[in-house]
Scaffold this motif. Structure first.
Motif, PDB file in Angstrom:
ATOM      1  N   UNK A  48       0.946  -1.232  -0.074  1.00 43.90           N
ATOM      2  CA  UNK A  48      -0.170  -0.019   0.221  1.00 43.90           C
ATOM      3  C   UNK A  48       0.641   1.308   0.219  1.00 43.90           C
ATOM      4  N   UNK A  49       1.636   1.200   1.076  1.00 42.07           N
ATOM      5  CA  UNK A  49       2.650   2.288   0.899  1.00 42.07           C
ATOM      6  C   UNK A  49       3.511   2.343  -0.368  1.00 42.07           C
ATOM      7  N   UNK A  50       3.961   1.472  -1.266  1.00 44.27           N
ATOM      8  CA  UNK A  50       4.396   1.804  -1.998  1.00 44.27           C
ATOM      9  C   UNK A  50       3.839   2.130  -3.104  1.00 44.27           C
ATOM     10  N   UNK A  51       2.228   1.549  -3.680  1.00 44.69           N
ATOM     11  CA  UNK A  51       1.623   1.804  -4.601  1.00 44.69           C
ATOM     12  C   UNK A  51       1.362   3.580  -4.329  1.00 44.69           C
ATOM     13  N   UNK A  52       1.097   4.153  -3.134  1.00 43.96           N
ATOM     14  CA  UNK A  52       0.837   5.373  -2.881  1.00 43.96           C
ATOM     15  C   UNK A  52       2.323   6.348  -3.421  1.00 43.96           C
ATOM     16  N   UNK A  53       3.161   5.434  -2.706  1.00 42.65           N
ATOM     17  CA  UNK A  53       4.523   6.872  -3.229  1.00 42.65           C
ATOM     18  C   UNK A  53       4.506   6.637  -5.506  1.00 42.65           C
ATOM     19  N   UNK A  54       4.758   5.555  -5.608  1.00 45.73           N
ATOM     20  CA  UNK A  54       4.114   5.262  -7.008  1.00 45.73           C
ATOM     21  C   UNK A  54       2.631   6.375  -7.361  1.00 45.73           C
ATOM     22  N   UNK A  55       2.871   5.972  -7.011  1.00 46.33           N
ATOM     23  CA  UNK A  55       1.230   7.383  -7.255  1.00 46.33           C
ATOM     24  C   UNK A  55       1.117   8.934  -7.315  1.00 46.33           C
ATOM     25  N   UNK A  56       2.009   9.183  -6.116  1.00 49.41           N
ATOM     26  CA  UNK A  56       2.538  10.472  -5.721  1.00 49.41           C
ATOM     27  C   UNK A  56       3.547  11.591  -6.880  1.00 49.41           C
ATOM     28  N   UNK A  57       4.479  10.464  -7.098  1.00 50.91           N
ATOM     29  CA  UNK A  57       5.532  11.000  -8.115  1.00 50.91           C
ATOM     30  C   UNK A  57       4.537  10.663  -9.462  1.00 50.91           C
ATOM     31  N   UNK A  58       3.651   9.992  -9.176  1.00 50.65           N
ATOM     32  CA  UNK A  58       3.407  10.114 -10.878  1.00 50.65           C
ATOM     33  C   UNK A  58       2.418  11.487 -11.284  1.00 50.65           C
ATOM     34  N   UNK A  59       2.212  12.129  -9.737  1.00 43.49           N
ATOM     35  CA  UNK A  59       0.509  13.570 -10.261  1.00 43.49           C
ATOM     36  C   UNK A  59       2.487  14.757  -9.910  1.00 43.49           C
TER      37      UNK A  59
END
Length: 278
Positions: A32-43
């Motif tokens: 879950x924390x990995x998914x969040x980080x990937x999404x944050x960088x993508x944003x």
């Protein structure tokens, strides 16, 4: 008198303690924390693309993109997330014998894949949001151009650029760890990340957004036609972008990021700040 920051030795020690926590995260939480980080960088990548897609001056475009992109890492550090590039510094906890190499490898593998999932989620949302229609489809064409450029990087160039990128990313994370307040953390993150974007260095998690975003844009005849009109990109190039082989450069950027984070920052910082030699 209390200091408003931690010393370099304290930063390394605190980072090692944090890496032990990372290594022992339950699998579900790690994902879950990995998914969040990937999404944050993508944003951060999506927002910077919007800001610069109509700017022809490369230096000016990168300067503006660099001022926006750091929001991704700010979100990771302040909101929480597991980011592959920063986690490469877990080598310090390995050297300190507080975690096993197998724990580090497990974390990096899980986080890498989770970062990819998070970035792809934002790719899909951005595509269907209609954002690529901005400036009569120019943003979609620009997204294709960026993806083709990143997919076409030569292996040696990708590795070298990946090393330089993660040196700056890991330094941003360590500098943020040195600060005891939110303002200090934001400023510590901003300038190194700005420098890496202006310099055009390659970040594997960012490319998990940029390349698939271009692949999605290349499925639209409107954006393909606009890309040919504006940048001379042919329909054949767009077709090649849609092949899985177009993402092979991501492997070499990842290797570079690992070397930059582990060797040039993790190992060197650990050795330089180690007080007791055995």
């Amino acid at each position: 008198m209390d200091k408003s920051f931690y010393t370099p030795v304290e930063v390394v020690n605190n980072s090692i303690d944090g890496q032990v926590t990372k290594a022992n995260l339950p699998l579900g939480k790690m994902i879950l924390l990995g998914i969040l980080a990937g999404a944050f960088i993508a944003l951060g990548g999506a927002a910077s693309n919007v800001a610069v897609h109509n700017i022809s001056n490369v230096g000016l475009a990168r300067t503006l993109a660099g001022a926006i992109f750091p929001v991704g890492l700010m979100l990771v550090v302040l909101v929480g997330g597991e980011l592959f590039t920063g986690n490469c510094m877990m080598i310090m906890a390995c050297m300190n014998k507080k975690i096993k190499a197998s724990q580090m490898i497990r974390n990096l593998a899980v986080v890498y894949l989770s970062n990819f999932i998070g970035a792809l989620f934002i790719d899909i949302l951005v595509f269907y949001s209609g954002q690529f229609n901005y400036t009569d489809g120019m943003l979609g064409a620009y997204t294709i151009k960026v993806a083709i450029g990143k997919a076409g990087i030569a292996p040696g160039t990708a590795i070298a650029s990946g090393i330089l990128c993660n040196i700056l990313v890991c330094l941003a994370i360590l500098m943020a760890a040195a600060s005891k307040d939110v303002t200090g953390k934001i400023l510590a993150i901003f300038f190194p990340i700005w420098a890496f974007v202006v310099s055009g260095f390659e970040h594997c998690v960012a490319n998990m957004f940029y390349i698939p975003a271009g692949m999605l844009a290349a499925t639209s005849s409107q954006y393909v036609t606009k890309a040919e009109e504006l940048y001379g990109i042919t329909a054949n190039q767009c077709s090649n972008l849609l092949s899985l082989g177009s993402a092979s450069s991501l492997l070499y950027v990842t290797i570079g990021n690992i070397l930059g984070g582990m060797v040039f920052i993790g190992i060197l910082c650990y050795l330089s700040q180690k007080k007791e030699w055995k």
